[in-house]
Design an enzyme around this catalytic site. Structure first.
Site, PDB file in Angstrom:
ATOM      1  N   GLY A   8       0.839  -1.199   0.000  1.00  0.00           N
ATOM      2  CA  GLY A   8       0.000   0.000   0.000  1.00  0.00           C
ATOM      3  C   GLY A   8       0.861   1.231   0.000  1.00  0.00           C
ATOM      4  N   GLU A  50      10.839  -6.617  -0.340  1.00  0.00           N
ATOM      5  CA  GLU A  50      10.694  -8.061  -0.359  1.00  0.00           C
ATOM      6  C   GLU A  50       9.202  -8.381  -0.238  1.00  0.00           C
ATOM      7  OE1 GLU A  50      12.781  -9.873   2.874  1.00  0.00           O
ATOM      8  OE2 GLU A  50      12.074 -11.893   2.374  1.00  0.00           O
TER       9      GLU A  50
END
Lengths: 225, 225
Positions: free
Chosen positions: A46, A115
DNA sequence: GCAAAAGTGTTTGGGATACACCCATGC
DNA sequence: GCATGGGTGTATCCCAAACACTTTTGC
């Protein structure tokens, strides 16, 4: 209140709960935060939604950049979930988050800033912000959607076996279903049809493959389970 | 994208669809705009949500100021509906609106900044912005809620007759229901109980009054209609 | 032949639907 | 006594739930 005088808007964020099925059932996409707050913790993909971009546009771009997932090609079902707006949810300051829920299958992740990985919803790590609540809410909403729409199609391949279909429902509902009743009921909904293909795998009888009649979202005539 | 550099948030708005039952069925609260854009048109009560206030707080204050309705005392059921965010929905510039849906009964309107009134959803005037879409969406959501929760209680007085209850469902669903089946089914849900009071009105048999067992929102064991 | 998953029917109980008449009151 | 809305029961159908064995394949 008039605009212009001294109106200041809260920060607008978007966050995505992207589901797919994996070996351990339903999984959701998370990214590892590399900056404070919550540096080192996992979080939903987000970020900021700037003026001039719709939340879907912002989501699309952010999820691709931060998690390496291309929603437009790999997540066939996406819907707006809820807008989270408690003042304290972001320690940096008041940030309102418009959240989305999406479903896909074998979603490829490209190289990305952070990641990224899929985690089974039954084994989530510690999460940043209120993202644990958001996932819980998304999960319950997905379960509800499966009961009254044909949204499962997004979790399955084009051609699928009835066992795969049942497994998808079981993974989302978190409980087992009766094979005979499941098949009878689902087939009576007229959402899917047999193909002439079969699926062979392992030392047992091969399974017929089915297809959805339509991949657009439809409400069922009667609700399911 | 980093905050601080050149991030600018869209304007954040809140808008409310407040329903009640009236002589012509389901009604919704509107205010007459006195300024451009859409000056003279009717609109949902709503306004700006500044940083530091949750959307519920902003809604509460705005609906009281602009429409003279005190949500906390007069609207027992309120839920967040959807966040509308198309760029062009506000001609003044990109404004994201978090919308709410609420239900009440004989809602009193105090003096307010703008002229406010309830309109039957079947006879709405021309509306500002995308507020027509918002009302349509709120209506369908309310109908859905009545099928799987006890949310009707918010549209009814403390004590009510079974006819009033049925009329509430009919007004929201927009169709007639069978009296005997309705009563049998609703009573079997164990949501309400008889009181020892009766309601006399007109030249006919008086009606028993019922009460809800609980006024908190509950999901029904089986869904209704 | 044996292990493994695919595939298949019947019974039973309960809720959904359709449907029409009597009851209590005010005037 | 009559007009008005309140209140009630039955028959049918379909769906939900419970439940176990045969089929087809690989090895």
């Amino acid at each position: 209140m008039q605009h212009g005088s001294q109106y200041i808007a809260p920060t607008l964020n978007v966050d995505a709960v992207i589901f797919q099925l994996g070996g351990k059932g339903l999984e959701t996409l998370l990214v590892k935060r590399s900056t404070d707050p919550f540096s080192g913790k996992w979080a939903l993909p987000g970020g900021y939604n700037a003026v001039g971009h719709t939340t879907s546009e912002a989501l699309q771009k952010i999820v691709l950049t931060k998690a390496g997932v291309d929603i437009s090609s790999a997540v066939p079902y996406v819907e707006q979930l809820y807008t989270f707006d408690t003042i304290a949810r972001d320690p940096r300051g008041h940030a309102v988050s418009v959240t989305y829920m999406g479903c896909g299958r074998e979603i490829p992740t490209q190289k990305s800033l952070d990641e990224a990985a899929f985690f089974p919803v039954s084994e989530l790590p510690q999460l940043a912000f209120d993202h644990g609540d958001i996932i819980t809410y998304a999960h319950s909403r997905l379960a509800a959607k499966l009961t009254y729409t044909n949204a499962v199609h997004a979790l399955l391949p084009q051609d699928f076996t009835l066992t795969q279909l049942q497994t998808a429902y079981e993974a989302v509902f978190g409980r087992e279903l009766d094979k005979r009743n499941f098949r009878k009921k689902f087939l009576s909904l007229n959402l899917i049809h047999e193909t002439d293909k079969t699926w062979r795998e392992g030392a047992h009888r091969p399974a017929k493959l089915y297809e959805f009649n339509s991949h657009t979202l439809e409400s069922l005539s009667r609700s399911f389970d």
